[in-house]
Design a protein around this motif. Structure first.
Motif: not given
Length: 184
Positions: A23, A77, A14
């Motif tokens: 995150f 992500v 991240h």
């Protein structure tokens, strides 16, 4: 791998920014999975209360719903916050990128446990929906606002409503499954 090593890996994925909502949500998910490894329920209880707080905060403040029951790969992500809903029985492979407004959910009310499975390196555009017991192959890309109702082959790019392939790679999902199972 320990909880802290996995969270550190997610932090690096991240962009080494601990303030990113993606995150924080992944870290809360990892904590939720870890706390389930504590066997005596009485010892797990305080961690469950903390997880419940973290989960609700991520859902209500950041708009990312990621229950601990999701099988989440490494270095996943969440690009942007807002409107991301992940079905509790979804499986997400390593190195996937999921953007804002994405829904991974079930398709039929009479099959509430059917959930999507994403392979490794899947890239999902903003506003896309992957609905039902769908397998998205490794390296596939799903365009923004696409609605995926059928399996997506590895390496393919799909767009539209319902999603259709605009770029096809040679191998397909069934060949990939055969290779994994060893049933050539």
């Amino acid at each position: 791998m320990s909880l802290f090593e996995i969270i550190r890996e997610d932090w690096i994925a991240h962009g080494r920014d601990w303030t990113k909502p993606g995150f924080r949500t992944v870290a809360a998910h990892r904590f939720g999975v870890w706390r389930m490894s504590i066997k005596p329920k009485i010892l797990r209880a305080p961690f469950s209360v903390l997880y419940g707080f973290l989960y609700r905060r991520c859902r209500n403040v950041y708009g990312i719903e990621l229950p601990y029951t999701v099988v989440l790969g490494r270095r996943v992500v969440f690009e942007h916050q807002g409107g991301i809903v992940i079905h509790g029985f979804s499986q997400i492979g390593d190195d996937c990128v999921i953007r804002q407004g994405v829904t991974l959910g079930n398709r039929h009310l009479d099959k509430p446990l059917d959930a999507p499975t994403l392979g490794e390196g899947v890239n999902i555009g903003a506003g896309a929906a992957v609905m039902g017991k769908v397998l998205v192959g490794d390296g596939a890309a799903i365009g923004a606002n696409a609605v995926v109702l059928d399996d997506v082959n590895s390496g393919d790019t799909v767009v539209g409503i319902p999603a259709k392939s605009v770029y096809k790679k040679k191998s397909n999902v069934k060949e990939t499954l055969k290779a994994v199972d060893g049933n050539s």
